[in-house]
Scaffold this motif. Structure first.
Motif, PDB file in Angstrom:
ATOM      1  N   LEU A   1       0.811  -1.206   0.000  1.00  0.00           N
ATOM      2  CA  LEU A   1       0.000   0.000   0.000  1.00  0.00           C
ATOM      3  C   LEU A   1       0.853   1.268   0.000  1.00  0.00           C
ATOM      4  O   LEU A   1       0.363   2.342  -0.319  1.00  0.00           O
ATOM      5  CB  LEU A   1      -0.928   0.002   1.220  1.00  0.00           C
ATOM      6  CG  LEU A   1      -2.017  -1.062   1.238  1.00  0.00           C
ATOM      7  CD1 LEU A   1      -2.818  -0.958   2.525  1.00  0.00           C
ATOM      8  CD2 LEU A   1      -2.936  -0.902   0.034  1.00  0.00           C
ATOM      9  N   LYS A   2       2.107   1.138   0.352  1.00  0.00           N
ATOM     10  CA  LYS A   2       2.972   2.310   0.452  1.00  0.00           C
ATOM     11  C   LYS A   2       3.458   2.790  -0.913  1.00  0.00           C
ATOM     12  O   LYS A   2       3.691   3.965  -1.107  1.00  0.00           O
ATOM     13  CB  LYS A   2       4.190   1.993   1.332  1.00  0.00           C
ATOM     14  CG  LYS A   2       3.886   1.856   2.807  1.00  0.00           C
ATOM     15  CD  LYS A   2       5.171   1.581   3.583  1.00  0.00           C
ATOM     16  CE  LYS A   2       4.914   1.435   5.063  1.00  0.00           C
ATOM     17  NZ  LYS A   2       6.165   1.128   5.807  1.00  0.00           N
ATOM     18  N   THR A   3       3.652   1.887  -1.836  1.00  0.00           N
ATOM     19  CA  THR A   3       4.246   2.252  -3.115  1.00  0.00           C
ATOM     20  C   THR A   3       3.400   1.754  -4.277  1.00  0.00           C
ATOM     21  O   THR A   3       2.655   0.782  -4.166  1.00  0.00           O
ATOM     22  CB  THR A   3       5.658   1.652  -3.245  1.00  0.00           C
ATOM     23  OG1 THR A   3       5.568   0.226  -3.153  1.00  0.00           O
ATOM     24  CG2 THR A   3       6.572   2.172  -2.140  1.00  0.00           C
ATOM     25  N   PHE A   4       3.545   2.441  -5.420  1.00  0.00           N
ATOM     26  CA  PHE A   4       2.908   1.990  -6.654  1.00  0.00           C
ATOM     27  C   PHE A   4       3.801   0.952  -7.323  1.00  0.00           C
ATOM     28  O   PHE A   4       5.038   1.021  -7.245  1.00  0.00           O
ATOM     29  CB  PHE A   4       2.716   3.169  -7.613  1.00  0.00           C
ATOM     30  CG  PHE A   4       1.681   4.167  -7.172  1.00  0.00           C
ATOM     31  CD1 PHE A   4       0.329   3.903  -7.332  1.00  0.00           C
ATOM     32  CD2 PHE A   4       2.062   5.374  -6.602  1.00  0.00           C
ATOM     33  CE1 PHE A   4      -0.625   4.826  -6.931  1.00  0.00           C
ATOM     34  CE2 PHE A   4       1.118   6.309  -6.204  1.00  0.00           C
ATOM     35  CZ  PHE A   4      -0.230   6.020  -6.360  1.00  0.00           C
ATOM     36  N   SER A   5       3.177   0.024  -8.012  1.00  0.00           N
ATOM     37  CA  SER A   5       3.954  -0.910  -8.825  1.00  0.00           C
ATOM     38  C   SER A   5       4.428  -0.180 -10.074  1.00  0.00           C
ATOM     39  O   SER A   5       3.942   0.904 -10.413  1.00  0.00           O
ATOM     40  CB  SER A   5       3.095  -2.112  -9.223  1.00  0.00           C
ATOM     41  OG  SER A   5       2.068  -1.702 -10.121  1.00  0.00           O
ATOM     42  N   ASN A   6       5.383  -0.755 -10.786  1.00  0.00           N
ATOM     43  CA  ASN A   6       5.880  -0.134 -12.010  1.00  0.00           C
ATOM     44  C   ASN A   6       4.767   0.022 -13.039  1.00  0.00           C
ATOM     45  O   ASN A   6       4.706   1.037 -13.753  1.00  0.00           O
ATOM     46  CB  ASN A   6       7.038  -0.957 -12.584  1.00  0.00           C
ATOM     47  CG  ASN A   6       8.290  -0.867 -11.734  1.00  0.00           C
ATOM     48  OD1 ASN A   6       8.494   0.132 -11.031  1.00  0.00           O
ATOM     49  ND2 ASN A   6       9.134  -1.881 -11.791  1.00  0.00           N
ATOM     50  N   ASP A   7       3.903  -0.965 -13.113  1.00  0.00           N
ATOM     51  CA  ASP A   7       2.783  -0.879 -14.060  1.00  0.00           C
ATOM     52  C   ASP A   7       1.834   0.254 -13.677  1.00  0.00           C
ATOM     53  O   ASP A   7       1.317   0.966 -14.550  1.00  0.00           O
ATOM     54  CB  ASP A   7       2.020  -2.204 -14.107  1.00  0.00           C
ATOM     55  CG  ASP A   7       2.814  -3.305 -14.801  1.00  0.00           C
ATOM     56  OD1 ASP A   7       3.757  -2.962 -15.552  1.00  0.00           O
ATOM     57  OD2 ASP A   7       2.492  -4.495 -14.587  1.00  0.00           O
ATOM     58  N   GLU A   8       1.593   0.406 -12.398  1.00  0.00           N
ATOM     59  CA  GLU A   8       0.719   1.486 -11.938  1.00  0.00           C
ATOM     60  C   GLU A   8       1.338   2.851 -12.226  1.00  0.00           C
ATOM     61  O   GLU A   8       0.645   3.785 -12.660  1.00  0.00           O
ATOM     62  CB  GLU A   8       0.444   1.332 -10.441  1.00  0.00           C
ATOM     63  CG  GLU A   8      -0.464   0.161 -10.107  1.00  0.00           C
ATOM     64  CD  GLU A   8      -0.539  -0.111  -8.620  1.00  0.00           C
ATOM     65  OE1 GLU A   8      -1.574  -0.641  -8.170  1.00  0.00           O
ATOM     66  OE2 GLU A   8       0.442   0.201  -7.903  1.00  0.00           O
ATOM     67  N   LYS A   9       2.636   2.964 -11.972  1.00  0.00           N
ATOM     68  CA  LYS A   9       3.321   4.225 -12.271  1.00  0.00           C
ATOM     69  C   LYS A   9       3.190   4.571 -13.748  1.00  0.00           C
ATOM     70  O   LYS A   9       2.886   5.718 -14.115  1.00  0.00           O
ATOM     71  CB  LYS A   9       4.795   4.131 -11.895  1.00  0.00           C
ATOM     72  CG  LYS A   9       5.080   4.099 -10.416  1.00  0.00           C
ATOM     73  CD  LYS A   9       6.580   3.996 -10.173  1.00  0.00           C
ATOM     74  CE  LYS A   9       6.892   3.891  -8.693  1.00  0.00           C
ATOM     75  NZ  LYS A   9       8.351   3.742  -8.457  1.00  0.00           N
ATOM     76  N   LYS A  10       3.432   3.591 -14.608  1.00  0.00           N
ATOM     77  CA  LYS A  10       3.367   3.836 -16.050  1.00  0.00           C
ATOM     78  C   LYS A  10       1.961   4.266 -16.464  1.00  0.00           C
ATOM     79  O   LYS A  10       1.791   5.201 -17.269  1.00  0.00           O
ATOM     80  CB  LYS A  10       3.773   2.579 -16.821  1.00  0.00           C
ATOM     81  CG  LYS A  10       3.812   2.772 -18.332  1.00  0.00           C
ATOM     82  CD  LYS A  10       4.254   1.505 -19.042  1.00  0.00           C
ATOM     83  CE  LYS A  10       4.363   1.749 -20.550  1.00  0.00           C
ATOM     84  NZ  LYS A  10       3.111   2.247 -21.148  1.00  0.00           N
ATOM     85  N   ALA A  11       0.957   3.611 -15.895  1.00  0.00           N
ATOM     86  CA  ALA A  11      -0.421   3.947 -16.248  1.00  0.00           C
ATOM     87  C   ALA A  11      -0.778   5.369 -15.821  1.00  0.00           C
ATOM     88  O   ALA A  11      -1.423   6.121 -16.571  1.00  0.00           O
ATOM     89  CB  ALA A  11      -1.382   2.949 -15.602  1.00  0.00           C
TER      90      ALA A  11
END
Length: 227
Positions: free
Chosen positions: A131-141
């Motif tokens: 919950l603390k960080t976004f995944s790489n896929d989420e960041k890209k989106a």
């Protein structure tokens, strides 16, 4: 001041004048701490001291028993109070007592040896690493959507979150940036100020002042915002 003269915390409170705590915060400390720290002091006083029996006592009569009772009042006012939040209030209040000692109003700080049990406070929220960080896929989106919004609106606000992802800045640090902080020749970003509680100020610590390299992509984002 005459020997033995009592100083009330809330003298003339009906007229909105805080002859001790507020004056201490706004005058005695204004050259020592940041404006938002003073605002916190006043907020703590308004919510957790002025409204309690503790706030109407003479400061030279306060004992550790009174401090215990005051803690009960704080928890009554805010049943979900966290330990860290209370310790912030205590620290602010302790600074006031230290000032009172320096002014020879009292001889001892009644909070000096006061250490409340952490278990009487609401537990801190447990946050998993996911919950603390976004995944790489989420960041890209998110970044892709930000660029799409920018293409539609040409609003630089859309690109703020992209800069946050690329630099790791805090929101207040991003809002405090000025063009002079961006060294385009050397791809360097200098953090010299921040916005906190709608006030522009320097970082609270020396470590907050820092410089680091940014990528060409990040530099291009700043150029989009500027031009």
């Amino acid at each position: 001041m005459k020997s033995g003269e009592n100083i009330g915390w809330t003298a003339n409170i009906q007229n909105g004048n805080y002859d001790t705590m507020n004056s201490f915060s706004m005058i005695s400390r204004k050259h020592q701490v940041k404006k938002d720290t003073i605002e916190h002091d006043v907020r703590y006083f308004e919510m957790y001291i002025k409204t309690t029996e503790f706030g109407n006592m003479q400061i030279d009569e306060i004992t550790i028993e009174n401090v215990d009772k005051w803690l009960d009042d704080c928890l009554r006012i805010n049943p979900q109070m966290k330990y860290k939040y209370f310790m912030d209030i205590k620290s602010s209040l302790s600074q006031f007592f230290t000032w009172a000692i320096q002014m020879r109003i009292i001889q001892d700080n009644p909070l000096r040896n006061f250490s409340p049990n952490k278990t009487i406070f609401a537990p801190p929220k447990e946050t998993s690493e996911e919950l603390k960080t976004f995944s790489n896929d989420e960041k890209k989106a998110i970044i892709d959507e930000a660029y799409k919004d920018y293409e539609k609106t040409k609003s630089p606000l859309c690109l703020g979150i992209v800069i946050l992802f690329h630099t790791g800045l805090r929101v207040g640090e991003l809002c405090g940036l000025q063009w002079q902080d961006i060294d385009a020749d050397n791809n360097m970003l200098h953090i010299r100020r921040q916005i906190s509680h709608k006030t522009l100020s320097e970082p609270k610590t020396e470590n907050g002042k820092r410089s680091f390299q940014i990528t060409n992509e990040t530099l291009k984002i700043f150029e989009l915002i500027k031009y």
